[in-house]
Design an enzyme around this catalytic site. Structure first.
Site, PDB file in Angstrom:
ATOM      1  N   HIS A  23      47.608  26.171  -3.845  1.00 47.33           N
ATOM      2  CA  HIS A  23      46.335  25.430  -3.775  1.00 47.33           C
ATOM      3  C   HIS A  23      45.929  25.028  -5.197  1.00 47.33           C
ATOM      4  CE1 HIS A  23      44.555  26.775   0.390  1.00 47.33           C
ATOM      5  NE2 HIS A  23      45.418  25.790   0.499  1.00 47.33           N
ATOM      6  N   HIS A  80      49.650  20.252  10.977  1.00 46.71           N
ATOM      7  CA  HIS A  80      48.559  20.332   9.990  1.00 46.71           C
ATOM      8  C   HIS A  80      49.005  19.441   8.830  1.00 46.71           C
ATOM      9  CE1 HIS A  80      45.769  22.094   7.148  1.00 46.71           C
ATOM     10  NE2 HIS A  80      46.585  22.981   6.637  1.00 46.71           N
ATOM     11  N   GLU A  82      47.942  19.100   5.696  1.00 42.98           N
ATOM     12  CA  GLU A  82      47.800  19.478   4.292  1.00 42.98           C
ATOM     13  C   GLU A  82      49.159  19.268   3.602  1.00 42.98           C
ATOM     14  OE1 GLU A  82      45.952  23.295   3.689  1.00 42.98           O
ATOM     15  OE2 GLU A  82      45.573  22.882   1.575  1.00 42.98           O
ATOM     16  N   ASP A  84      51.214  20.650   1.732  1.00 45.27           N
ATOM     17  CA  ASP A  84      52.315  21.619   1.696  1.00 45.27           C
ATOM     18  C   ASP A  84      53.141  21.600   2.981  1.00 45.27           C
ATOM     19  OD1 ASP A  84      49.927  22.687   2.787  1.00 45.27           O
ATOM     20  OD2 ASP A  84      50.637  24.735   2.534  1.00 45.27           O
ATOM     21  N   HIS A 146      43.549  26.746   9.856  1.00 45.29           N
ATOM     22  CA  HIS A 146      42.933  26.593   8.600  1.00 45.29           C
ATOM     23  C   HIS A 146      42.010  25.370   8.522  1.00 45.29           C
ATOM     24  CE1 HIS A 146      43.832  25.543   4.098  1.00 45.29           C
ATOM     25  NE2 HIS A 146      42.737  26.213   4.196  1.00 45.29           N
ATOM     26  N   ASP A 165      49.663  27.711   9.531  1.00 51.01           N
ATOM     27  CA  ASP A 165      49.126  28.576   8.476  1.00 51.01           C
ATOM     28  C   ASP A 165      48.754  29.972   8.978  1.00 51.01           C
ATOM     29  OD1 ASP A 165      49.272  27.039   6.153  1.00 51.01           O
ATOM     30  OD2 ASP A 165      47.418  25.976   6.614  1.00 51.01           O
ATOM     31  N   TYR A 193      46.391  36.629   1.754  1.00 53.69           N
ATOM     32  CA  TYR A 193      46.443  35.258   2.278  1.00 53.69           C
ATOM     33  C   TYR A 193      45.234  35.008   3.178  1.00 53.69           C
ATOM     34  CZ  TYR A 193      48.611  31.364   4.946  1.00 53.69           C
ATOM     35  OH  TYR A 193      48.887  30.174   5.568  1.00 53.69           O
ATOM     36  N   HIS A 226      54.256  29.817   6.323  1.00 55.78           N
ATOM     37  CA  HIS A 226      54.498  30.468   5.029  1.00 55.78           C
ATOM     38  C   HIS A 226      54.960  31.897   5.292  1.00 55.78           C
ATOM     39  CE1 HIS A 226      52.440  27.281   2.818  1.00 55.78           C
ATOM     40  NE2 HIS A 226      51.402  27.411   3.621  1.00 55.78           N
TER      41      HIS A 226
HETATM   42 FE1  FEO Z   1      46.609  24.722   5.128  1.00 56.03          FE
HETATM   43 FE2  FEO Z   1      49.777  25.871   4.257  1.00 56.03          FE
HETATM   44  O1  FEO Z   1      48.355  24.626   4.382  1.00 56.03           O
END
Ligand code: FEO
Length: 407
Positions: A23, A80, A82, A84, A146, A165, A193, A226
């Protein structure tokens, strides 16, 4: 790393073992992380679930090519957007222009928002399915686990929940399943996390857990975007998410401070003696030299926070102010705060800490300890008494206790 996790389902994402921040620079990742992407190769459809960050796309494509020609991909699920997970979408789409992008209704906002493309999107809702041949995908809207666009996919047959996430950890060591962890740090990373990423959304997490349970779908693996895949610890991580989402805190204290000329540090020493007198477990952090995301992870699970700062420019030191900002933004709950600090020409920091803690919705059970200039023996004795009183206040706190004895 390529791992086959079910007869026709592969983990094809990228392990970023050297990554040390996430982030931006918001969160430390001392064990690296992984950007997990999953490839389902079935009779009717070849589906890629989530991509990776733009910088890792070539590695992702190498992993896909080792299993199937990427041109055979018929659908890309964007759980999602985002970057990543969605950063590689444009590169994938350019390789397979006819592949359908599947997303939530809020993903229909975030995907074009990031990519500035007018791709046709198949918008799904909870319970919608995709028949891929031998397998059926069931979509589940995981809004605010998330982001508003977050969703999950259940792979019927092997019964794998691709959870994006949720249930993730920043863990980039060589393992693939929770029961392969040899570092002993998996649960610390899972809680860190949650505390730094998911914590503001506890109410939503509880609602989504109930909604998913109501679908009655069996789950043999939980595969997040992740870190490691949960295999042996599925019940444990689900229970932990309920506990964390309820903000259950343990009977322990974080003693955190910053100092300029060691006066506030001396108060911290005396307060630590007081905590020790009462045998309350605590961890101590000098904020100027401590990792903020680690400190936040510890505070998240602690029932008490003792926070110290000298008065600096009519305020508390920036490290302390920043920590309070983060606690408020992450919406931590069930934590009592005690303030302490030294001052010179103006007495402000203790009052500011107490005010900002109250603004964040946290209890301040005792008036803080402030002393002018350098602490005298009487000041240090008052600080030690404060530590003892705070320990007792935390011990009698009515915060809910957890099922696994965290209380
Ligand atoms: Fe909310 Fe791993 O991105």
């Amino acid at each position: 790393m390529i791992r086959q996790i079910a007869p026709n389902l592969y983990s094809v994402g990228v392990v970023a073992g050297d990554l040390r921040v996430f982030h931006g620079h918001e969160m430390s990742t001392p064990r690296g992380t992984s950007f997990n992407s999953y490839l389902l190769v079935d009779e009717k459809e070849t589906v890629l679930v989530d991509t990776v960050g733009e910088e890792y796309v070539s590695e992702l494509l190498d992993h896909i090519r080792a299993i199937v020609d990427p041109a055979k991909i018929t659908a890309i699920v964007s759980n999602h957007a985002e970057p990543d997970h969605g950063g590689g979408l444009a590169d994938l789409k350019s390789l397979v222009p006819n592949a359908t992008i599947i997303c939530s209704n809020r993903g229909a906002e975030s995907i074009p928002g990031y990519h500035h493309r007018d791709w046709p999107l198949r918008v799904v809702k909870t319970g919608d399915t995709l028949d891929t041949g031998r397998t059926k995908l069931t979509f589940f809207m995981a809004s605010m686990c998330h982001w508003p666009d977050s969703m999950m996919v259940h792979v019927g047959g092997p019964d794998v929940l691709l959870s994006n996430d949720a249930f993730g950890q920043h863990y980039g060591l060589p393992a693939r399943y929770d029961d392969e962890d040899r570092s002993g740090q998996l649960w610390f990373e899972a809680e860190k996390y949650y505390a730094n990423i998911i914590a503001p959304f506890g109410r939503n997490v509880l609602a989504r857990l109930d909604e998913f349970a109501a679908l009655g779908l069996p789950v043999n693996l939980i595969a997040p975007s992740h870190g490691l895949i949960w295999r042996r610890g599925i019940a444990d991580i689900l229970a932990a998410y309920r506990r964390w989402a309820n903000y259950e805190t343990a009977k322990r204290v974080v003693l955190a401070y910053d100092t300029m000329y060691e006066s506030t540090r001396r108060l911290a020493d005396a307060i630590a003696d007081g905590l020790a007198d009462e045998a309350v477990p605590f961890n101590r952090y000098h904020l100027a030299v401590s990792d903020r995301s680690d400190v936040l992870a510890d505070i998240f699970g602690s029932r008490g926070l003792l926070l110290g700062s000298p008065t600096w420019q009519g305020a508390c030191l920036p490290t302390v102010a920043s920590l309070l900002d983060s606690i408020k933004a992450l919406k931590f709950k069930n934590i009592s705060v005690g303030a302490f600090g030294s001052y010179g020409w103006q007495k402000a920091a203790v009052q500011m800490i107490e005010q900002r803690a109250a603004d964040a919705g946290l209890a301040v059970p005792l008036p803080g300890v402030a002393c002018p200039w350098r602490p005298r023996p009487a000041d240090l004795e008052a600080a030690r008494t404060f530590g003892r009183d705070f320990a007792r206040a935390v011990s009698v706190s009515s915060s809910p206790l957890s099922l696994d004895g965290r209380g």
